[in-house]
Design a protein around this motif. Structure first.
Motif, PDB file in Angstrom:
ATOM      1  N   ASP B  99       0.835  -1.201   0.000  1.00 21.27           N
ATOM      2  CA  ASP B  99       0.000   0.000   0.000  1.00 21.27           C
ATOM      3  C   ASP B  99       0.868   1.249   0.000  1.00 21.27           C
ATOM      4  O   ASP B  99       0.595   2.208  -0.718  1.00 21.27           O
ATOM      5  CB  ASP B  99      -0.899   0.018   1.248  1.00 21.27           C
ATOM      6  N   ALA B 100       1.903   1.203   0.830  1.00 18.21           N
ATOM      7  CA  ALA B 100       2.777   2.370   0.929  1.00 18.21           C
ATOM      8  C   ALA B 100       3.489   2.611  -0.404  1.00 18.21           C
ATOM      9  O   ALA B 100       3.657   3.755  -0.833  1.00 18.21           O
ATOM     10  CB  ALA B 100       3.795   2.164   2.052  1.00 18.21           C
ATOM     11  N   ALA B 103       1.032   4.069  -2.751  1.00 20.09           N
ATOM     12  CA  ALA B 103       0.765   5.457  -2.367  1.00 20.09           C
ATOM     13  C   ALA B 103       1.905   6.357  -2.834  1.00 20.09           C
ATOM     14  O   ALA B 103       1.678   7.444  -3.360  1.00 20.09           O
ATOM     15  CB  ALA B 103       0.588   5.562  -0.858  1.00 20.09           C
ATOM     16  N   ARG B 104       3.120   5.890  -2.653  1.00 24.56           N
ATOM     17  CA  ARG B 104       4.282   6.673  -3.078  1.00 24.56           C
ATOM     18  C   ARG B 104       4.248   6.905  -4.575  1.00 24.56           C
ATOM     19  O   ARG B 104       4.485   7.989  -5.079  1.00 24.56           O
ATOM     20  CB  ARG B 104       5.555   5.941  -2.637  1.00 24.56           C
ATOM     21  N   LEU B 107       1.444   9.308  -5.521  1.00 26.12           N
ATOM     22  CA  LEU B 107       1.780  10.682  -5.150  1.00 26.12           C
ATOM     23  C   LEU B 107       2.832  11.251  -6.099  1.00 26.12           C
ATOM     24  O   LEU B 107       2.759  12.402  -6.518  1.00 26.12           O
ATOM     25  CB  LEU B 107       2.284  10.731  -3.707  1.00 26.12           C
TER      26      LEU B 107
END
Lengths: 348, 170
Positions: B99-100, B103-104, B107
């Motif tokens: 997920d991270a 997300a990165r 973004l």
């Protein structure tokens, strides 16, 4: 009712209560009346929540390229040390790495010799990082157990670079040079590979040699270098690719770091700018207590009011921590104590 | 600005989080946040201290990051991928790591202005403060944030879908 449809941005500003009073009333009336804009408002609310959740997921990996950040070994200091400036009851401490190296090479070598034997045993005291800053204050989350940081030692490579004897993948040695923008070699720069917990300093011609141990095989590693007054540089090396050399060119940092390196006092009039993460008091001998304070960050300079007490400061460039030891003792003795912290008795 | 100690206590956590999200590197973020406060010491009084701090932090990140931005992002992705592969080192459940990473990437896919506006909003800055920090008009902030969020959510969901499809295929 104003029948003109506001644009998406205005509707979002309405949802987030960012409109001036008159406009807010006008949009509210319109949204009540217009199903289409009401749908956009609902969508905007959902997006706000979703975007917030996504951005929050970034915090799950707070340390960037430092996978093993939760419990980190205190590295052996490559050559960081401190110069102490005392003025009118205020001591301002600045890291001046190269100056100190020049000033006391033999002393440092001697300390390194002492430290080398015990290095693996006691340099690896784990420091627990404060939990991620969700609690709101990054500095208040002091860990419970007072770990004892080991003070600077100048023999960082020998033990760590030793490869495991029997693992099938061979250790990889990476060599190179660290230079400034104009090609001047940078001695005493810190070269490190976070993934394998390796860190070395450069020699007088800016050269280094760092080993990826065999027990930690990698396809690629990121070699990073930094030096006081310079911005950090990083380069990826594909270990299997046969390339064994990484030269890094550091750009001068136009920041406070550079000013600090130039020896200018920083903000002595602002005591307590960076509250210590923790304070540990040690009893040196009956009646003599010294205090060790750990400060967050520290790109090479910290300014702390130490009252009238002599203080010795050093900086851990990898853990991003600055330590100050102060007490009613001569500076030389404080420095010596800093190297022997483990032998002292903690006073609650 | 005088009372820097108060500023530090009030805004350090938010600044570090903002910069970490922006840069993907907490060491770097802490460094820049600290420098931001040091600069505040030399600064006279300003009208809106929060907007000022975020402006300085953003500029520091931009100045230092401009030359390295592309390379860093690439390194970051490499590092993220390596970390996701390495369950041994991963302190988090693998799903959260993924997920991270998504997300990165989502973004990073945003335009810089949209990304900064969103991250500032997430730290509670109001539209006026964001406009001041980014040199935009207040009127444009709603549109900027709307676009930023919609794109972020869309590309994040795209990445997650892609990943699920990949798992099924393999």
């Amino acid at each position: 009712v104003d029948t003109r449809h506001p644009d998406d941005g205005t509707l979002l500003a309405f949802v987030e209560d960012q409109l001036p009073a008159g406009e807010r009333e006008r949009i509210a009336t319109h949204v009540d009346w217009c199903a289409e804009c009401a749908a956009t408002v609902a969508e905007a609310r959902g997006m706000i929540a979703a975007a917030s959740r996504i951005v929050g997921a970034l915090d799950d990996v707070p340390a960037g390229v430092l996978p093993a950040r939760r419990v980190r070994r205190i590295p052996r200091w490559t050559a960081a040390a401190a110069v102490l400036v005392l003025s009118a009851g205020v001591s301002t401490v600045l890291v001046q790495q190269r100056a100190t190296e020049k000033a006391a090479p033999t002393e440092r070598a001697a300390l390194a010799g002492q430290a080398a034997g015990a290095a693996d045993a006691d340099a690896g005291v784990p420091i627990r990082e404060p939990e991620s800053s969700q609690s709101g204050s990054a500095v208040s989350a002091a860990p419970a157990s007072p770990a004892v940081p080991h003070p600077p030692a100048a023999a960082p490579t020998a033990a760590r670079a030793a490869p495991a004897p029997s693992a099938p993948p061979a250790p990889v040695t990476i060599t190179g040079r660290v230079v400034a923008e104009d090609g001047t070699p940078l001695p005493g720069a810190n070269v490190f590979i976070n993934e394998v917990n390796a860190s070395v300093g450069t020699d007088s011609s800016g050269r280094y040699s760092i080993t990826v141990p065999a027990e930690r095989p990698r396809d690629s590693v990121i070699v990073r270098a930094r030096a006081p007054g310079y911005a950090m540089q990083a380069e990826t090396l594909h270990v299997g690719g046969g390339r064994q050399t990484v030269d890094l060119r550091l750009e001068q940092s136009r920041s406070f770091i550079a000013e600090a390196s130039a020896g200018r006092a920083l903000s002595a009039e602002q005591p307590g700018l960076f509250p210590p993460i923790r304070t540990v008091r040690y009893q040196v001998r009956p009646g003599v207590v010294v205090e060790l304070r750990e400060y967050p960050g520290g790109v090479g300079a910290a300014s702390v009011r130490e009252g009238a007490l002599p203080s010795y400061m050093w900086h851990d460039p990898r853990a991003r921590r600055t330590f100050v030891l102060s007490g009613p003792l001569p500076l030389a003795e404080l420095e010596l104590l800093a190297h022997r912290l483990g032998e002292l008795v903690v006073v609650p | 600005m005088k009372d820097v100690e108060r500023l530090f206590k009030a805004y350090n956590a938010a600044l570090v989080r903002y910069l970490t999200r922006r840069l993907g590197d907490r060491d770097w973020a802490e460094e820049l946040a600290q420098e931001t406060f040091l600069r505040a010491l030399r600064q006279g009084d300003v009208e809106n201290e929060r907007a000022w701090l975020f402006t300085v932090a953003t500029n520091l990140a931009r100045d230092e990051g401009r030359k390295q931005a592309r390379r860093r992002r690439h390194l970051q992705l490499l590092a993220d991928e390596a970390r996701v592969r390495e369950t041994e080192m991963a302190p988090l459940p693998i799903e959260r790591e993924e997920d991270a990473l998504a997300a990165r990437r989502a973004l990073d896919a945003l335009e810089e202005r949209d990304r900064l506006a969103l991250l500032m909003r997430e730290e509670g800055l109001n539209y006026e403060e964001i406009a001041e920090a980014l040199g935009l008009s207040v009127r444009s902030i709603g549109t900027t944030l709307f676009r930023a969020r919609r794109r972020l959510v869309a590309s994040y969901e795209g990445l997650i879908q892609e990943k699920k499809g990949g798992h099924k295929a393999s």
